[in-house]
Write a protein that holds these residues in place. Structure first.
Motif, short mmCIF file in Angstrom:
data_model
loop_
_atom_site.label_atom_id
_atom_site.label_comp_id
_atom_site.label_asym_id
_atom_site.label_seq_id
_atom_site.Cartn_x
_atom_site.Cartn_y
_atom_site.Cartn_z
N ALA A 15 0.81 -1.25 0.03
CA ALA A 15 0.04 -0.04 -0.11
C ALA A 15 0.86 1.12 -0.14
O ALA A 15 0.50 2.11 -0.73
N VAL A 16 1.96 1.20 1.05
CA VAL A 16 2.71 2.47 0.90
C VAL A 16 3.44 2.44 -0.62
O VAL A 16 3.61 3.89 -1.12
N HIS A 17 3.84 1.70 -1.20
CA HIS A 17 4.46 1.64 -2.45
C HIS A 17 3.13 2.12 -3.35
O HIS A 17 3.79 2.93 -4.11
N GLN A 91 0.78 2.01 -14.00
CA GLN A 91 2.21 1.40 -13.60
C GLN A 91 2.21 0.87 -12.44
O GLN A 91 3.17 0.33 -11.95
N ALA A 92 1.60 1.89 -11.28
CA ALA A 92 1.78 1.45 -9.85
C ALA A 92 0.82 0.14 -9.53
O ALA A 92 1.04 -0.15 -8.26
N GLY A 93 -0.08 -0.09 -10.24
CA GLY A 93 -1.02 -1.43 -9.91
C GLY A 93 -2.32 -0.96 -9.76
O GLY A 93 -3.18 -1.75 -9.58
N ALA A 94 -2.83 0.20 -10.28
CA ALA A 94 -4.23 0.67 -10.36
C ALA A 94 -4.77 0.00 -11.66
O ALA A 94 -4.12 -0.57 -12.65
N GLN A 95 -6.09 -0.22 -11.68
CA GLN A 95 -6.95 -0.62 -12.91
C GLN A 95 -7.94 0.54 -13.24
O GLN A 95 -8.42 0.92 -12.49
N LEU A 96 -7.74 0.64 -14.67
CA LEU A 96 -8.74 1.68 -15.28
C LEU A 96 -9.78 0.98 -15.60
O LEU A 96 -9.91 -0.21 -16.23
N GLU A 97 -10.92 1.21 -14.90
CA GLU A 97 -12.27 0.35 -15.06
C GLU A 97 -13.30 0.97 -16.25
O GLU A 97 -13.99 0.26 -16.64
N LYS A 98 -12.98 2.18 -16.47
CA LYS A 98 -13.83 2.96 -17.87
C LYS A 98 -12.66 3.83 -18.35
O LYS A 98 -12.09 4.63 -17.89
#
Length: 134
Positions: A15-17, A91-98
């Motif tokens: 999470a910190v990363h 790039q940090a690990g998120a997902q674009l949902e739309k």
């Protein structure tokens, strides 16, 4: 009145990363293995370790889960340039949902963090929300 933001996570270092790399936040203080204060936003964000499967509350049967889930409350991060912010978060690990949508008031990207929490990026255009205010 001050506002604090608390986000439950099951892996503090991950999470910190993520919150550091995705949003440019930095650790203000650490609370042992139990949490971290992230600074650099208009309100401090506290990452709090809560194990998956533990009760969310003593008043309900729901337990914590870190797969993608819906909640009526989420964070909106206002950015100057949405496309770059979206790519950095992915790039940090998120997902674009739309895909990024453009509205009269601005651009909006619906996203999710690696812990299942939804968030949005907003890039205001023109007068921002005043474009649609009565």
């Amino acid at each position: 009145m001050d506002l604090l933001v608390n986000i439950d996570v099951d892996d503090l270092e991950k999470a910190v990363h993520f919150y550091g790399n995705a949003f440019g936040l930095r650790v203000g203080r650490r609370f042992g293995d139990f949490g971290a204060e992230m600074l650099g936003s208009s309100a401090p964000i506290y990452l709090l370790v809560k194990n998956a499967g533990t009760p969310a509350s003593d008043t309900m049967s729901q337990v914590r889960g870190y797969e993608r889930h819906w909640t009526p409350t989420h964070l909106d991060f206002v950015v100057k340039e949405i496309e770059g912010a979206v790519q950095k978060a992915i790039q940090a690990g998120a997902q674009l949902e739309k895909p990024v949508a453009t509205h009269k008031w601005g651009k909006l990207a619906l996203m999710a963090d690696p812990f299942g929490h939804g968030f949005c990026f907003i890039q205001f255009l023109g007068r921002g929300y005043d474009e649609i205010a009565d």
